[in-house]
Scaffold this motif. Sequence first.
Motif, mmCIF file in Angstrom:
data_model
loop_
_atom_site.group_PDB
_atom_site.id
_atom_site.type_symbol
_atom_site.label_atom_id
_atom_site.label_comp_id
_atom_site.label_asym_id
_atom_site.label_seq_id
_atom_site.Cartn_x
_atom_site.Cartn_y
_atom_site.Cartn_z
ATOM 1 N N LEU A 91 -36.032 13.420 30.044
ATOM 2 C CA LEU A 91 -35.873 14.633 29.255
ATOM 3 C C LEU A 91 -36.662 14.543 27.968
ATOM 4 O O LEU A 91 -36.924 13.464 27.455
ATOM 5 N N ARG A 92 -37.008 15.712 27.456
ATOM 6 C CA ARG A 92 -37.735 15.793 26.188
ATOM 7 C C ARG A 92 -36.898 16.553 25.178
ATOM 8 O O ARG A 92 -36.043 17.363 25.545
ATOM 9 N N ASN A 93 -37.167 16.299 23.935
ATOM 10 C CA ASN A 93 -36.485 16.989 22.856
ATOM 11 C C ASN A 93 -36.659 18.497 23.031
ATOM 12 O O ASN A 93 -37.780 18.983 23.140
ATOM 13 N N GLY A 148 -33.529 13.397 19.771
ATOM 14 C CA GLY A 148 -33.626 14.829 19.983
ATOM 15 C C GLY A 148 -32.345 15.365 20.575
ATOM 16 O O GLY A 148 -31.325 14.678 20.595
ATOM 17 N N PHE A 149 -32.459 16.599 21.080
ATOM 18 C CA PHE A 149 -31.280 17.253 21.639
ATOM 19 C C PHE A 149 -31.664 18.039 22.880
ATOM 20 O O PHE A 149 -32.780 18.541 22.999
ATOM 21 N N VAL A 150 -30.709 18.139 23.821
ATOM 22 C CA VAL A 150 -30.876 18.963 25.010
ATOM 23 C C VAL A 150 -29.638 19.829 25.162
ATOM 24 O O VAL A 150 -28.553 19.457 24.734
ATOM 25 N N SER A 159 -28.187 11.693 33.725
ATOM 26 C CA SER A 159 -27.323 11.132 32.682
ATOM 27 C C SER A 159 -26.657 12.239 31.872
ATOM 28 O O SER A 159 -25.461 12.192 31.592
ATOM 29 N N VAL A 160 -27.441 13.236 31.503
ATOM 30 C CA VAL A 160 -26.911 14.319 30.674
ATOM 31 C C VAL A 160 -25.947 15.188 31.478
ATOM 32 O O VAL A 160 -24.911 15.610 30.974
ATOM 33 N N ILE A 161 -26.258 15.411 32.752
ATOM 34 C CA ILE A 161 -25.351 16.206 33.594
ATOM 35 C C ILE A 161 -24.008 15.488 33.736
ATOM 36 O O ILE A 161 -22.954 16.107 33.655
ATOM 37 N N LYS A 162 -24.046 14.182 33.903
ATOM 38 C CA LYS A 162 -22.790 13.428 34.009
ATOM 39 C C LYS A 162 -22.010 13.477 32.697
ATOM 40 O O LYS A 162 -20.784 13.551 32.699
ATOM 41 N N MET A 163 -22.708 13.426 31.546
ATOM 42 C CA MET A 163 -22.009 13.530 30.255
ATOM 43 C C MET A 163 -21.318 14.880 30.119
ATOM 44 O O MET A 163 -20.249 14.981 29.537
ATOM 45 N N PRO A 172 -26.960 14.843 22.340
ATOM 46 C CA PRO A 172 -28.015 14.026 21.736
ATOM 47 C C PRO A 172 -28.827 13.331 22.824
ATOM 48 O O PRO A 172 -28.310 12.985 23.877
ATOM 49 N N LEU A 173 -30.086 13.165 22.546
ATOM 50 C CA LEU A 173 -31.017 12.585 23.507
ATOM 51 C C LEU A 173 -31.472 11.227 23.006
ATOM 52 O O LEU A 173 -31.913 11.101 21.869
ATOM 53 N N SER A 174 -31.356 10.216 23.855
ATOM 54 C CA SER A 174 -31.866 8.887 23.502
ATOM 55 C C SER A 174 -33.150 8.641 24.278
ATOM 56 O O SER A 174 -33.504 9.413 25.170
ATOM 57 N N ALA A 175 -33.816 7.553 23.963
ATOM 58 C CA ALA A 175 -35.090 7.231 24.611
ATOM 59 C C ALA A 175 -34.888 7.086 26.116
ATOM 60 O O ALA A 175 -33.918 6.495 26.572
#
Length: 181
Positions: free
Chosen positions: A88-90, A40-42, A64-68, A55-58
Motif C-alpha cells: 500500500l501507498r500513502n 502514511g494513512f489508508v 494486513s489492513v483488511i484484517k485490521m 496508519p500505514l507502516s513500511a
Amino acid sequence: MVRYERIILLLIAAVVLIPVGIKTRQSAQHAALAGFSVEGFVRVSGDVAHPGIYPLSANMMTISVIKMANPLRPFTVLAPAGVAERRLRNGDRIGFVIGQDGRGEVLVTSLGTSERMLMGIPLDIDAMGAADFDRLPGIGPVIAERIVKHRQKNGGSMALEELRNVEGIGEKRYEVIKKYF
C-alpha cells in the motif's frame, strides 16, 4: 454498614478506578504502536466491522489492513489475483466487498484531493484534474483549467515548479500551494 455508607464507598471506588482504567487503555494503545513507524494513512471501507483510516507502516500489504479492519464475514480468497500482497501507498483507499460465494473483492484507489490535503498527504500533480486543482487555496476554476491545459501542452506531466509558468500563478500563490505537493 448503612446503605448511604455503601453508596459513598462505591462512589469513592469509582473515582479511584476510572482514571486508572483510562490510563491503562492509553498505555495499551501506546504499546501497540511502539516500534511502529507511521509512514502514511489508508482508508478502508466496505464489508468490515471497523471502516476508517488506518496508519500505514513500511511494506504494509492490503491483506494486513483488511484484517485490521475486521471483515464482517470469513472470505476464501481475495480478488483480483495478487491484490492481497500489494504494498500500500500513502493515501490509498481500499474498498472491500465479500460476495455470496465468499470471495473478497478489493478495489484500491486513491483518496480524494480534499482528504489528502486535510491529512497532509502529498498530491500527485500529474494525476489531478481541474476539479482537484480548484480545491487548492487561491486556485479557482479558471486557473485550474489553465493548469490542466498547460500540463497537456507539455506532454501530460509537469514538475511542481512549472506551476509558475501558468498564467495567474505568481510567486505568492505558488508559495501557498506548493506545500500540498
